[in-house]
Design an enzyme around this catalytic site. Structure first.
Site, PDB file in Angstrom:
ATOM      1  N   LYS A 103     -11.252   4.913  10.340  1.00 33.12           N
ATOM      2  CA  LYS A 103      -9.936   4.982   9.703  1.00 33.12           C
ATOM      3  C   LYS A 103     -10.121   5.428   8.255  1.00 33.12           C
ATOM      4  O   LYS A 103     -10.893   4.812   7.499  1.00 33.12           O
ATOM      5  CB  LYS A 103      -9.308   3.593   9.771  1.00 33.12           C
TER       6      LYS A 103
HETATM    7  C1  E4P Z   1      -2.444  -0.316  10.801  1.00 36.03           C
HETATM    8  O1  E4P Z   1      -3.084   0.638  11.128  1.00 36.03           O
HETATM    9  C2  E4P Z   1      -1.907  -0.505   9.445  1.00 36.03           C
HETATM   10  O2  E4P Z   1      -2.932  -0.718   8.525  1.00 36.03           O
HETATM   11  C3  E4P Z   1      -0.944  -1.666   9.489  1.00 36.03           C
HETATM   12  O3  E4P Z   1      -0.036  -1.462  10.554  1.00 36.03           O
HETATM   13  C4  E4P Z   1      -0.201  -1.889   8.181  1.00 36.03           C
HETATM   14  O4  E4P Z   1       0.800  -2.856   8.389  1.00 36.03           O
HETATM   15  P1  E4P Z   1       1.558  -3.606   7.186  1.00 36.03           P
HETATM   16  O5  E4P Z   1       2.377  -2.609   6.466  1.00 36.03           O
HETATM   17  O6  E4P Z   1       2.386  -4.647   7.899  1.00 36.03           O
HETATM   18  O7  E4P Z   1       0.495  -4.202   6.323  1.00 36.03           O
END
Ligand code: E4P
Length: 218
Positions: A87
């Site tokens: 990622k």
């Molecule tokens: C996933 O890939 C993201 O990092 C995550 O959904 C972020 O979510 P949040 O905005 O609730 O922290």
């Protein structure tokens, strides 16, 4: 639409996996910190535990923000397990790193995407997944689902292979809106996935069936 669970918590991941509808997992540094996992070695071991549990795509985020650092870290992460998806944040060095990983056949998830322009660059670099953040856009009065819809339409129009992974999902409505606009994947908190099951008519209908059965069968 594929379902990923958005957590680093092993119990929640197992519960989602045991439901039989799980297609993958996303984590981020905040979610890892929430589990109290300290130090690179422990974090890498945790990613491997998640991969062993679900045997499907698991996003593990790089901490570096420069190209060389991201390459080193991403290659280490990818070597941990074939299910790891590296990622990478949607910044200039991140786009360059995604291109590098894509050339090497390493799967990537381009994260922190808040605009169609960012999503376009991620696809052109060959990202496996692009993660538009719905909830965080809604939080600032923007329209997260509208961005997901625009990315889906653009990728289909130009034939990009990058899958649209709707992230920062906060509730059942977000999931259903993702279905309506044709997102490829939704990564959701476990409660939101389980929330899809809730319907009062299911509960009252089941109670009536069981009561009627008991009347006759005791
Ligand atoms: C996933 O890939 C993201 O990092 C995550 O959904 C972020 O979510 P949040 O905005 O609730 O922290």
């Amino acid at each position: 639409m594929k379902f990923f669970v958005d957590t680093a918590n092993l119990d929640q991941i197992k519960e989602a996996y045991d439901l039989g509808v799980l297609d993958g997992v996303t984590t981020n540094p905040s979610l890892m910190a929430k589990e109290g996992i300290k130090g690179k070695e422990k974090q890498y071991q945790h990613y491997v535990k998640i991969c062993d549990l679900v045997q499907s795509d698991v996003s593990a985020e790089v901490i570096s923000t420069d190209y060389e650092g991201m390459i080193k870290e991403g290659e280490e992460l990818a070597a941990l397990n074939p299910h790891i998806v590296v990622k990478v944040p949607c910044i200039a060095d991140g786009i360059k790193a995604i291109k590098h990983f894509s050339n090497k056949g390493i799967k990537t998830n381009c994260t922190l995407v808040f605009s169609l322009g960012q999503a376009l660059l991620a696809a052109k670099a060959g990202a496996t997944y692009v993660s538009p953040f719905i909830g965080r856009l809604d939080d600032i009065g923007d329209d997260g689902i509208d961005l997901v819809a625009k990315i889906v339409a653009t990728y289909r129009y130009y034939g990009y292979a990058t899958e649209v992974l709707a992230a920062s999902i906060r509730n059942v409505t977000h999931i259903l809106q993702c279905v309506e606009v044709g997102a490829d994947v939704a990564t959701c908190p476990l409660d939101a996935i389980k929330g899809l099951l809730n319907h009062p008519l299911t509960d009252s209908g089941l109670a009536k069936f069981l009561a009627d059965y008991k009347k006759v069968n005791g």
